[in-house]
Design a protein around this motif. Structure first.
Motif, mmCIF file in Angstrom:
data_model
loop_
_atom_site.group_PDB
_atom_site.id
_atom_site.type_symbol
_atom_site.label_atom_id
_atom_site.label_comp_id
_atom_site.label_asym_id
_atom_site.label_seq_id
_atom_site.Cartn_x
_atom_site.Cartn_y
_atom_site.Cartn_z
ATOM 1 N N ARG A 120 0.841 -1.204 0.000
ATOM 2 C CA ARG A 120 0.000 0.000 0.000
ATOM 3 C C ARG A 120 0.871 1.247 0.000
ATOM 4 O O ARG A 120 1.724 1.438 0.862
ATOM 5 C CB ARG A 120 -0.909 -0.005 1.233
ATOM 6 C CG ARG A 120 -1.889 1.171 1.284
ATOM 7 C CD ARG A 120 -3.004 0.956 0.284
ATOM 8 N NE ARG A 120 -4.137 1.832 0.519
ATOM 9 C CZ ARG A 120 -4.356 2.962 -0.167
ATOM 10 N NH1 ARG A 120 -3.492 3.364 -1.076
ATOM 11 N NH2 ARG A 120 -5.427 3.683 0.067
ATOM 12 N N VAL A 121 0.646 2.107 -0.983
ATOM 13 C CA VAL A 121 1.389 3.352 -1.133
ATOM 14 C C VAL A 121 0.432 4.519 -0.894
ATOM 15 O O VAL A 121 -0.654 4.566 -1.481
ATOM 16 C CB VAL A 121 1.999 3.450 -2.547
ATOM 17 C CG1 VAL A 121 2.619 4.818 -2.769
ATOM 18 C CG2 VAL A 121 3.036 2.353 -2.756
ATOM 19 N N LEU A 126 2.095 -3.022 -6.357
ATOM 20 C CA LEU A 126 1.850 -1.749 -5.691
ATOM 21 C C LEU A 126 0.376 -1.383 -5.810
ATOM 22 O O LEU A 126 -0.263 -1.636 -6.846
ATOM 23 C CB LEU A 126 2.696 -0.642 -6.321
ATOM 24 C CG LEU A 126 4.216 -0.762 -6.177
ATOM 25 C CD1 LEU A 126 4.903 0.382 -6.915
ATOM 26 C CD2 LEU A 126 4.626 -0.782 -4.705
ATOM 27 N N GLY A 166 -2.226 2.014 -4.958
ATOM 28 C CA GLY A 166 -2.358 3.405 -4.548
ATOM 29 C C GLY A 166 -3.075 4.183 -5.632
ATOM 30 O O GLY A 166 -3.541 3.614 -6.625
ATOM 31 N N SER A 167 -3.149 5.521 -5.453
ATOM 32 C CA SER A 167 -3.889 6.335 -6.408
ATOM 33 C C SER A 167 -3.148 7.589 -6.859
ATOM 34 O O SER A 167 -3.640 8.301 -7.727
ATOM 35 C CB SER A 167 -5.239 6.755 -5.808
ATOM 36 O OG SER A 167 -5.050 7.461 -4.581
ATOM 37 N N LEU A 171 3.346 6.758 -6.541
ATOM 38 C CA LEU A 171 3.515 5.383 -7.011
ATOM 39 C C LEU A 171 4.773 5.254 -7.859
ATOM 40 O O LEU A 171 5.516 4.277 -7.746
ATOM 41 C CB LEU A 171 2.290 4.938 -7.809
ATOM 42 C CG LEU A 171 1.087 4.491 -6.980
ATOM 43 C CD1 LEU A 171 -0.178 4.461 -7.828
ATOM 44 C CD2 LEU A 171 1.334 3.132 -6.339
ATOM 45 N N ASN A 212 7.821 5.222 -5.608
ATOM 46 C CA ASN A 212 7.956 3.940 -4.927
ATOM 47 C C ASN A 212 8.377 2.836 -5.890
ATOM 48 O O ASN A 212 9.146 1.947 -5.530
ATOM 49 C CB ASN A 212 6.652 3.569 -4.225
ATOM 50 C CG ASN A 212 6.517 4.210 -2.857
ATOM 51 O OD1 ASN A 212 6.999 3.682 -1.859
ATOM 52 N ND2 ASN A 212 5.885 5.374 -2.824
ATOM 53 N N ALA A 213 7.876 2.890 -7.113
ATOM 54 C CA ALA A 213 8.295 1.909 -8.113
ATOM 55 C C ALA A 213 9.785 2.036 -8.398
ATOM 56 O O ALA A 213 10.492 1.028 -8.547
ATOM 57 C CB ALA A 213 7.487 2.087 -9.393
ATOM 58 N N LEU A 253 0.596 -3.514 -10.889
ATOM 59 C CA LEU A 253 -0.254 -2.455 -10.345
ATOM 60 C C LEU A 253 -1.652 -2.994 -10.090
ATOM 61 O O LEU A 253 -2.250 -3.656 -10.942
ATOM 62 C CB LEU A 253 -0.307 -1.276 -11.320
ATOM 63 C CG LEU A 253 1.048 -0.583 -11.538
ATOM 64 C CD1 LEU A 253 0.973 0.380 -12.706
ATOM 65 C CD2 LEU A 253 1.487 0.126 -10.257
ATOM 66 N N GLY A 287 -8.268 3.153 -3.493
ATOM 67 C CA GLY A 287 -7.333 2.177 -4.013
ATOM 68 C C GLY A 287 -8.078 0.991 -4.584
ATOM 69 O O GLY A 287 -9.254 0.757 -4.297
ATOM 70 N N ILE A 298 -1.387 6.586 -13.861
ATOM 71 C CA ILE A 298 -0.599 5.761 -12.941
ATOM 72 C C ILE A 298 0.346 4.848 -13.716
ATOM 73 O O ILE A 298 1.540 4.755 -13.414
ATOM 74 C CB ILE A 298 -1.541 4.937 -12.028
ATOM 75 C CG1 ILE A 298 -2.215 5.847 -11.006
ATOM 76 C CG2 ILE A 298 -0.768 3.816 -11.324
ATOM 77 C CD1 ILE A 298 -3.328 5.163 -10.213
ATOM 78 N N VAL A 342 4.497 5.019 -13.653
ATOM 79 C CA VAL A 342 5.299 3.886 -13.180
ATOM 80 C C VAL A 342 6.184 3.360 -14.300
ATOM 81 O O VAL A 342 7.359 3.042 -14.093
ATOM 82 C CB VAL A 342 4.382 2.782 -12.614
ATOM 83 C CG1 VAL A 342 5.169 1.499 -12.353
ATOM 84 C CG2 VAL A 342 3.720 3.264 -11.328
#
Length: 332
Positions: free
Chosen positions: A34-35, A68, A70-71, A76, A79-80, A93, A107, A121, A125
């Motif tokens: 969870r991001v 991952l 998240g929104s 995101l 974090n990726a 994703l 999410g 998104i 990413v």
């Protein structure tokens, strides 16, 4: 190709390890990470997916992609990028989780009401990780209905995703049968990237019908392979004898030893019961054992009960990408 699905709260790295040792699985996806609003430290990534410390492979040598959820496209992406430095087998994703808690925090499947955001998104990413690193996604047919499923699939494909897994139900439909494999066929025909079918594949016959209806040769197995650990092998070789309870039984003791290393004692019995509860669909022996342990919550008592399985004959499991491994050779 047969993929092992993530199942939050059940199909974690312990069960991934056991099931991939049984064989027939080409690739796994971790439970979602969870991001929210910051870049997570490495310890969070490796806690959910300890395979990152071992070349992104399970002990049986099966690759695992990190998922991952998240929104926020920018967060995101950050974090990726951080995750990519740990060399996962790919980034996945999550646009499919139906959990109310996740959806309330924008999410999972609720994002399928916003194809533009889904596209943003995936674009973010894809740009954030090395070109050679696969980026895939999993979606349902929609949130409340399937009216935007093709729009969402196009959003994912056009954003640069390498692959798309489609669960053949909307978020509103949850896990109630049937899964609408014919809708997956429409998605497969509408995009140019590989599409993998998921949902209600419990048996070899289900797998064959899913392939016929969806047009997808590649499948992702979730509850079906948890209920029947030999399902992937059976799908690959329908003519071979199926894996039966005397073969599965020793895996319970192996699984218990694994969860005992990272799950609090008060939760261990519950984890074992979750697995047994699903295996009751397939094995009469699982039903009998479930009835025995159902009222037991003390981890010591459960361990004593499972110790009786240690004397069971060790059976050999075949893994397509590695030599056969016996239960007695499993190390933790």
């Amino acid at each position: 190709m047969i993929l092992l699905a993530p199942m939050e709260g059940l199909l974690d790295f312990s069960l991934r390890d056991v099931l991939t040792r049984v064989g027939g699985i080409d690739r796994c996806v971790s439970e979602f990470i969870r991001v929210t609003d910051r870049v997570l430290p490495d310890r969070v990534f490796t806690r959910v997916m300890p395979e990152l410390l071992s070349g992104s492979l399970t002990p049986a040598g099966v690759p695992v992609r990190a998922q991952l959820l998240g929104s926020d496209p920018a967060v995101l992406a950050d974090n990726a990028a951080a995750l990519a430095r740990l060399h996962p087998a790919g980034i996945d994703l999550n646009f499919g989780c139906p959990a109310k808690t996740v959806n309330r925090h924008r999410g999972g499947a609720v994002l399928l009401d916003e194809p533009e955001l889904v596209h943003a998104i995936v674009v973010a990413v894809r740009r954030a990780v090395p070109a050679a690193m696969p980026v895939s996604a999993k979606m349902r047919l929609g949130n409340q209905d399937d009216s935007r499923m093709l729009e969402c699939a196009h959003a994912i494909a056009s954003a640069g995703a390498d692959e798309l897994v489609v669960h053949g139900r909307t978020k509103l439909q949850g896990y109630r049968p049937p899964a609408y494999w014919e809708q997956i066929a429409l998605i497969r025909e509408a995009v140019t990237i590989p599409v993998i079918a998921n949902g209600e594949i419990w048996t070899v016959d289900d797998a064959l019908r899913c392939r016929e209806v969806s047009g997808c040769h590649a499948l992702m197995l979730g509850r079906g392979i948890v209920a029947d650990p030999g399902l992937a092998l059976a799908i690959r070789s329908p003519q071979q004898p199926s894996v039966e309870w005397p073969t599965v039984l020793p895996l319970l003791a192996v699984y218990w030893r694994c969860i005992a290393r990272h799950v609090e004692p008060r939760h261990r019995a519950g984890r074992l019961k979750q697995w047994l509860n699903l295996m009751r669909r397939r094995f009469a022996g699982a039903q009998a054992l479930y009835d025995t342990v159902r009222a037991i919550n003390d981890s010591v008592a459960v361990e004593q009960l499972l110790s009786a399985t240690a004397a069971a004959p060790a059976h050999h499991f075949h893994q397509a990408s590695s030599p056969p491994i016996s239960v007695s050779e499993m190390t933790w």
